[in-house]
Scaffold this active site. Structure first.
Site, PDB file in Angstrom:
ATOM      1  N   SER A  57     -11.260  -2.762   5.327  1.00 18.69           N
ATOM      2  CA  SER A  57      -9.967  -2.345   5.204  1.00 18.69           C
ATOM      3  C   SER A  57      -9.727  -1.751   6.652  1.00 18.69           C
ATOM      4  CB  SER A  57     -10.160  -1.439   4.221  1.00 18.69           C
ATOM      5  OG  SER A  57      -8.534  -0.423   4.130  1.00 18.69           O
ATOM      6  N   SER A  58      -8.308  -1.428   6.663  1.00 14.92           N
ATOM      7  CA  SER A  58      -7.656  -0.870   7.877  1.00 14.92           C
ATOM      8  C   SER A  58      -7.321   0.631   7.479  1.00 14.92           C
ATOM      9  CB  SER A  58      -6.601  -1.541   8.630  1.00 14.92           C
ATOM     10  OG  SER A  58      -7.095  -2.695   8.959  1.00 14.92           O
ATOM     11  N   THR A  98       0.669  -1.160   0.033  1.00 19.24           N
ATOM     12  CA  THR A  98       0.226   0.072   0.066  1.00 19.24           C
ATOM     13  C   THR A  98       0.973   1.350  -0.026  1.00 19.24           C
ATOM     14  OG1 THR A  98      -1.551  -1.197   1.482  1.00 19.24           O
ATOM     15  CG2 THR A  98      -2.040   0.932   1.389  1.00 19.24           C
ATOM     16  N   GLY A 147       0.349  -0.390   5.657  1.00 19.62           N
ATOM     17  CA  GLY A 147       0.664  -1.350   6.718  1.00 19.62           C
ATOM     18  C   GLY A 147      -0.469  -2.176   7.047  1.00 19.62           C
ATOM     19  N   GLY A 148      -1.619  -2.371   6.452  1.00 16.34           N
ATOM     20  CA  GLY A 148      -2.458  -3.392   6.893  1.00 16.34           C
ATOM     21  C   GLY A 148      -3.219  -2.995   7.984  1.00 16.34           C
ATOM     22  N   GLU A 163      -3.268  -4.308  -2.073  1.00 13.98           N
ATOM     23  CA  GLU A 163      -3.241  -5.405  -0.947  1.00 13.98           C
ATOM     24  C   GLU A 163      -1.709  -5.679  -0.756  1.00 13.98           C
ATOM     25  OE1 GLU A 163      -3.668  -6.563   2.343  1.00 13.98           O
ATOM     26  OE2 GLU A 163      -3.267  -8.571   1.434  1.00 13.98           O
TER      27      GLU A 163
HETATM   28  N1  GLU Z   1      -5.597  -4.379   2.267  1.00 15.81           N
HETATM   29  C1  GLU Z   1      -4.984  -3.431   3.363  1.00 15.81           C
HETATM   30  C2  GLU Z   1      -6.397  -2.874   3.968  1.00 15.81           C
HETATM   31  O1  GLU Z   1      -7.182  -2.448   3.205  1.00 15.81           O
HETATM   32  C3  GLU Z   1      -3.921  -2.682   3.371  1.00 15.81           C
HETATM   33  C4  GLU Z   1      -2.839  -3.335   2.919  1.00 15.81           C
HETATM   34  C5  GLU Z   1      -1.655  -2.807   3.570  1.00 15.81           C
HETATM   35  O2  GLU Z   1      -1.405  -1.655   3.579  1.00 15.81           O
HETATM   36  O3  GLU Z   1      -0.485  -3.581   3.515  1.00 15.81           O
HETATM   37  O4  GLU Z   1      -6.364  -2.629   5.073  1.00 15.81           O
END
Ligand code: GLU
Length: 600
Positions: free
Chosen positions: A477-478, A411, A498-499, A431
Site C-alpha cells: 500500500s501507499s 480511499t 490518492g493511491g 482501493e
Molecule cells: N489501494 C491504495 C493503497 O493502498 C489506495 C487507493 C487510493 O487511495 O486510491 O495505496
C-alpha cells in the site's frame, strides 16, 4: 523543537456552528461543512460532513478518539461507500496520551490461499490482465480487514462497544443522507461496471441512472448488516452468514440478467473461501519512525510503503536547508527526494520485507548517500536507480526501473483528537473508487479490489520484485497515516487518499508546514505535485503556474486536475486544536471541534 505556531487569517474561517449530531428524521438536516475549525475538547476532520458530525457527537458524549474514529469510519462506509467500508481494509495509527506511545493496526486485505505469483497473468495470452479486467472480477478481492480493525481498536483503546459505535452509522444508512455531486459523479464514473451486477445496479443505479444530486439516499441493507454485526459480533462477518455472502459473491459474481450498458471484459469469479475469512488476522506492527528537524514522525510500516517512503524522503530532505531556499528550489528538492524514495520503495518494500532492510531504508547514513545524488541545478533523469541499503554507505548510487502506475484517487482519510490528548489518524479504502464493483447481495456494501495493488508481473528486471502476489500476502500500500510528535507530544496528524500519490502528498504537506512557513490549512490547500520516479511529474494546474517556469531544467510534468483529499489536525502550543480539511478538492471536507474558539 516545534516550528512556530502558525495560525493566520485563514483560521478566521472558524465559523462552525455546533454540529447537530446524528440526523434522526426521514429527511436529515445536513450537518455543517467547514474546512477549518479551531477550538478545544476534541476535533474531527474527514471528507464528509455527516461522518465528521457523527465523530464529533461521540466525542461530545464522552467517547474518546478511538470511539469517534470508528464511528466516523462506519459512517463513511455509508456516505463514502465507493472509497471505504467493511468490504475493504486500512491502516489505523493511534497516539496514546497516557503512555506517550504510537501504535498501529494493519487491517490490510490479504490474498486468499489460492493466489500465486502468476494469478494476474491471463493463462490464455500469457500477458498480465489489464487493470480494469482484473479489477472488475473476483480475482481482485482481498480478505477484508476493516471490521476487525474497528473491533481491535475499540478492544485495545476504546471505551465503547462496537454495537454502540455502529448505531449512528446504521441510522444514517436507514434514514438516508443527501446525495452530493461527488457521490453522484462517482457512480456515473462507474456506471458501466456497476451496471453489470444486479445488486450494485439495484442500489446505485435506481431506474438505470445514478441518483440525482440533492435527493436522499438510503441503504437499508447496510443498516441491517451493521445491526447484525452489532448483535452478533464480528464473527457474523468472519465466520457467519455475512461472510458466506462475501465468499458467494467472489465465487459467483451477481451478474445482472439485463446489464445496464456493456463491459469490455469477461467477469471472472475467484476462489476465496470461508477459511480465508476465518483465518484473517489484523496485525499490530511497530510504527515507522523518522526524526525530522527535531520532530518525531511516526507512520505505517509494511505492508504499507507509506511510512518508509515518507520517512526516507524526509531523511533525504533533512540534509538540505529548505527554509533558506526559494520555494521553487524547495519544490525541486521535494520532487527529487520523492523520486529517490520511490525507487527504493519499488525495489525493496512489500509485505515480506525484512525488518533490517526497512531499518536501513530509514537510516540517516543511507539518506546521506541518497541525498548526494540531488543536483540543485538540474533534475535527475528519471527513473533513478534504487540504492543499496546494505549498511555500507560511502558514495552515490546509480541505475533504473519505474513503477508509476498507481495514481487513482479513491480511499478516504480521517483525523480525530480527544480532550485527553489521544490522536487517531486512519486511512481506509476499498482501493479503486467503487472497489471491484460488486455489492454483496442483501448486505449493502461493496467489495474491494485491493489485490490489484500487487504487481501483476515483475517490475524490477532481474532483481526480485517485493510486491508479487502470494497466498496470504498483503499487497503493498501507499497509505500514509502520519502522526508527528514534538518533544514527545502531538504536533501534527495528517493523511490523505490518492493511491501512490498519498506518499508525496503527505510529504508535501509536512514540508509545507514544517519548512515553508505555511499554516496547516495552507499546507493542505497548497497546489500539489507528485514525482514517483517516473519520466513526468503529475501536477495540479496551480502548481504548474506557480513553479514550472522557475524549476531547474530536466523536470517534465503531466497536468492532473487534483491530487488527494487530505485531513489533518495541529496541536497548538496553547492547547487548542486546529482541524483542517480540503477547502476544494473532492468537493471539500469537514473539520470540526467540540468547543469552538471564537476570535476576540
Ligand atoms: N489501494 C491504495 C493503497 O493502498 C489506495 C487507493 C487510493 O487511495 O486510491 O495505496
Amino acid at each position: 523543537m516545534r516550528p512556530p505556531a502558525l495560525i493566520t487569517a485563514t483560521v478566521a474561517l472558524a465559523t462552525l456552528v455546533a454540529a447537530t449530531g446524528v440526523p434522526a428524521q426521514a429527511k436529515p438536516a445536513e450537518p455543517p461543512k467547514e474546512p477549518v475549525a479551531v477550538g478545544y475538547g476534541g476535533a474531527v476532520s474527514s471528507v464528509d460532513a455527516t461522518a465528521t458530525a457523527v465523530g464529533l457527537d461521540v466525542l461530545r458524549r464522552g467517547g474518546n478518539a478511538v470511539d469517534a474514529a470508528v464511528a466516523a469510519a462506519a459512517t463513511l462506509g455509508v456516505t463514502e461507500p465507493f472509497s471505504a467500508g467493511i468490504g475493504g481494509g486500512g491502516f489505523f495509527v493511534y497516539y496514546d496520551a497516557k503512555t506517550g506511545r504510537v501504535h498501529t493496526i494493519d487491517g490490510r486485505e490479504s490474498a486468499p490461499v489460492w493466489m500465486t505469483e502468476t494469478s494476474f497473468i491471463n493463462p490464455t495470452t500469457g500477458q498480465p490482465y489489464r487493470f480494469d479486467e482484473a479489477r472488475i472480477s473476483g480475482l481482485s478481492v482481498g480478505v477484508p480487514g476493516t471490521l476487525l480493525t474497528w473491533q481491535d481498536a475499540l478492544d485495545r483503546w476504546g471505551t465503547r462497544s462496537l454495537a454502540q459505535i455502529l448505531k449512528p452509522a446504521a441510522r444514517v444508512a436507514e434514514d438516508g443522507f443527501t446525495v452530493d455531486e461527488t457521490f453522484a459523479g462517482q457512480i456515473a464514473a462507474n456506471q458501466a461496471a456497476f451496471g453489470q451486477f444486479s445488486s450494485t445496479s439495484a442500489l446505485y443505479l435506481p431506474g438505470g441512472q445514478p441518483p440525482a444530486a440533492g435527493s436522499t439516499f438510503r441503504n437499508p441493507d447496510l443498516a441491517e448488516t451493521y445491526r447484525l454485526i452489532a448483535t452478533q459480533g464480528t464473527d457474523v462477518f468472519y465466520r457467519g452468514e455475512v461472510g458466506s455472502d462475501v465468499v458467494a459473491t467472489v465465487q459467483h459474481p451477481p451478474l445482472a440478467a439485463q446489464p445496464i450498458g456493456s463491459w469490455p471484459y469477461p467477469i471472472r469469479p475467484a476462489g476465496m473461501t470461508s477459511d480465508d475469512l476465518a483465518g484473517y488476522r489484523t496485525r499490530f506492527p511497530e510504527p515507522t519512525r523518522s526524526d525530522y528537524r527535531g520532530l518525531e514522525v511516526y507512520g505505517m510500516s509494511t505492508p504499507s510503503s507509506g511510512g518508509t517512503a515518507v520517512g526516507e524522503a524526509l531523511n533525504i530532505l533533512e540534509r538540505f536547508d529548505l527554509r533558506s531556499m526559494t520555494a521553487t528550489q524547495a519544490m525541486h528538492h521535494y520532487l527529487e527526494a520523492s523520486a529517490l524514495a520511490f525507487a527504493d520503495r519499488n525495489r525493496y518494500v512489500g509485505d515480506h520485507t525484512p525488518q533490517n532492510v526497512l531499518g536501513e531504508l530509514l537510516s540517516d547514513a543511507y539518506a546521506r548517500e541518497r541525498a548526494c545524488l540531488i543536483d540543485p541545478s538540474a533534475a535527475l533523469p528519471k527513473p533513478v536507480a534504487p540504492g543499496v541499503p546494505d549498511g555500507a554507505y560511502d558514495g552515490c548510487s546509480v541505475a533504473t526501473v519505474a513503477d508509476t502506475r498507481d495514481d487513482r484517487k479513491s480511499t478516504t482519510n480521517l483525523t480525530v483528537a480527544d480532550r485527553w490528548g489521544n490522536v487517531v489518524e486512519y486511512t481506509l479504502t476499498i482501493e479503486a473508487t467503487g472497489g471491484n464493483g460488486m455489492v454483496v447481495p442483501g448486505r449493502g456494501f461493496l467489495l474491494n479490489n485491493e489485490l490489484t495493488d500487487f504487481n501483476f508481473a515483475s517490475t524490477q528486471g532481474t532483481a526480485p520484485d517485493p510486491n508479487l502476489p502470494a497466498p496470504g500476502k498483503r499487497p503493498r500500500s501507499s497509505m500514509s497515516p502520519t502522526i508527528v510528535l514534538a518533544d514527545g507530544r502531538p504536533f501534527l496528524a495528517v493523511g490523505t487518499p490518492g493511491g501512490a500519490t498519498i506518499i508525496t502528498t503527505v510529504l508535501q504537506m509536512l514540508i509545507n508546514r514544517i519548512d515553508l512557513g505555511m499554516t496547516l490549512p495552507e499546507a493542505l490547500a497548497a497546489p500539489r505535485a507528485s514525482q514517483r520516479n517516473g519520466g513526468s511529474t503529475q501536477a495540479e494546474p496551480a502548481f504548474l503556474t506557480e513553479y514550472a517556469n522557475g524549476l531547474p531544467p530536466g523536470h517534465a510534468f503531466s497536468p492532473t486536475a487534483e491530487i488527494g483529499a487530505a485531513t489533518g489536525i495541529e496541536f497548538l502550543e496553547d492547547g487548542r486544536l486546529l482541524a483542517a480539511a480540503e477547502p476544494v478538492r473532492r468537493g471539500g471536507g469537514a473539520a470540526a471541534v467540540v468547543g469552538l474558539w471564537a476570535r476576540h
